[in-house]
Design a protein around this motif. Structure first.
Motif, PDB file in Angstrom:
ATOM      1  N   MET A 200       0.829  -1.203   0.000  1.00  0.00           N
ATOM      2  CA  MET A 200       0.000   0.000   0.000  1.00  0.00           C
ATOM      3  C   MET A 200       0.867   1.258   0.000  1.00  0.00           C
ATOM      4  N   LYS A 201       1.954   1.233   0.750  1.00  0.00           N
ATOM      5  CA  LYS A 201       2.868   2.374   0.775  1.00  0.00           C
ATOM      6  C   LYS A 201       3.397   2.661  -0.619  1.00  0.00           C
ATOM      7  N   TRP A 202       3.827   1.629  -1.314  1.00  0.00           N
ATOM      8  CA  TRP A 202       4.432   1.842  -2.630  1.00  0.00           C
ATOM      9  C   TRP A 202       3.418   2.384  -3.622  1.00  0.00           C
ATOM     10  N   ARG A 203       2.183   1.864  -3.567  1.00  0.00           N
ATOM     11  CA  ARG A 203       1.136   2.409  -4.449  1.00  0.00           C
ATOM     12  C   ARG A 203       0.856   3.866  -4.112  1.00  0.00           C
TER      13      ARG A 203
ATOM     14  N   ARG B 150       1.113   9.715  -5.226  1.00  0.00           N
ATOM     15  CA  ARG B 150       1.485  11.062  -4.783  1.00  0.00           C
ATOM     16  C   ARG B 150       2.758  11.584  -5.473  1.00  0.00           C
ATOM     17  N   ASN B 151       3.297  10.806  -6.380  1.00  0.00           N
ATOM     18  CA  ASN B 151       4.481  11.209  -7.154  1.00  0.00           C
ATOM     19  C   ASN B 151       5.691  11.459  -6.258  1.00  0.00           C
ATOM     20  N   PHE B 152       5.837  10.665  -5.204  1.00  0.00           N
ATOM     21  CA  PHE B 152       6.965  10.815  -4.283  1.00  0.00           C
ATOM     22  C   PHE B 152       8.272  10.281  -4.884  1.00  0.00           C
ATOM     23  N   LEU B 153       8.165   9.249  -5.701  1.00  0.00           N
ATOM     24  CA  LEU B 153       9.376   8.559  -6.148  1.00  0.00           C
ATOM     25  C   LEU B 153      10.256   9.428  -7.032  1.00  0.00           C
ATOM     26  N   LYS B 154       9.672  10.365  -7.715  1.00  0.00           N
ATOM     27  CA  LYS B 154      10.446  11.231  -8.597  1.00  0.00           C
ATOM     28  C   LYS B 154      11.492  12.021  -7.820  1.00  0.00           C
TER      29      LYS B 154
ATOM     30  N   GLU C 124      15.531   7.652  -0.934  1.00  0.00           N
ATOM     31  CA  GLU C 124      15.135   7.744   0.474  1.00  0.00           C
ATOM     32  C   GLU C 124      13.996   6.777   0.783  1.00  0.00           C
ATOM     33  N   LEU C 125      13.047   6.658  -0.126  1.00  0.00           N
ATOM     34  CA  LEU C 125      11.926   5.744   0.088  1.00  0.00           C
ATOM     35  C   LEU C 125      12.359   4.290  -0.059  1.00  0.00           C
ATOM     36  N   GLU C 126      13.333   4.045  -0.922  1.00  0.00           N
ATOM     37  CA  GLU C 126      13.902   2.703  -0.991  1.00  0.00           C
ATOM     38  C   GLU C 126      14.598   2.355   0.334  1.00  0.00           C
TER      39      GLU C 126
END
Length: 228
Positions: free
Chosen positions: A124-127, A132-136, A141-143
């Motif tokens: 759910m976090k990854w989706r 929310r376009n966080f990965l860009k 950091e999220l990894e």
């Protein structure tokens, strides 16, 4: 704003002393820049849990920061959003939150299926990151946050089951290999100590069930002395 915290993992309530409560210094972070937010992520300055914090209502409602319902470990889902959206953070040096770890609680229970919620929360976090376009802006950091999740889950599989479920371990391995395939090249991996890196190597290996159970049995005997 968040307060200092005092942890106790025992079966009796013993409140911390005034000297313990006063330890620490106050810090103020203006977290509007991407680089400062990356530092917050790297050093996990806000922690992993919601308790012990005062958060403005308009930040929560304006950003639609809601908890997943009907699942355990919901804090794990919620906190990375706070790291991204918070723009002003004040850390109190005084310890005002006494966290009593009830060793008979649901979270510490053994041989129960609800621990599988951890992987559901990860998915759910990854989706949510994609939505929310966080990965860009914050992929590394999220990894790194996901690697910490993986460490907690692998540790839990081994330590909270009499016979660690290999299917649970396999599900976590599949998730991590799909979403963080090249973990050794994460710029923050060097921050981890030897044992967490060992657990990650185990998770990313091609170990079969027999080998996994052998490693798990050896680790169980030393877990009281090991800190992640």
């Amino acid at each position: 704003m968040y307060a200092g915290q005092f942890w106790i993992g025992s079966n009796s309530l013993t409140y911390f002393s005034k000297e313990e409560r006063d330890a620490g210094s106050e810090e103020h972070f203006v977290t509007t820049s991407r680089e400062v937010k990356k530092l917050l992520f790297r050093y996990r300055i806000l922690g992993e849990t919601v308790w012990g914090k005062l958060i403005r209502k308009n930040l929560i409602t304006g950003r639609k920061l809601f908890f997943p319902e009907g699942l355990f470990y919901e804090d794990v889902y919620w906190m990375p959003q706070l790291y991204v959206y918070a723009t002003d953070v004040f850390a109190m040096g005084e310890k005002l939150y006494h966290h009593y770890q009830n060793l008979n609680s649901v979270v510490f229970s053994r041989n129960t299926d609800h621990h599988l919620d951890c992987i559901t929360i990860q998915e759910m976090k990854w989706r949510n990151y994609i939505k929310r376009n966080f990965l860009k802006k914050y992929r590394k950091e999220l990894e790194y946050d996901s690697l910490h999740d993986a460490l907690g889950i692998t540790n839990m599989i081994i330590s909270r089951y009499d016979y660690p479920p290999f299917s649970f371990f396999e599900a976590e391995r599949r998730f991590m290999k799909e979403h963080v395939p090249d973990y050794k090249n994460n710029p923050y991996i060097a921050d981890l100590k030897e044992f967490p890196r060992f657990l990650l190597d185990l998770l990313y290996s091609d170990i079969d069930e027999t080998g996994f159970q052998q490693v798990a049995a050896k680790l169980k005997g030393s877990y009281d002395q090991i800190k992640l």
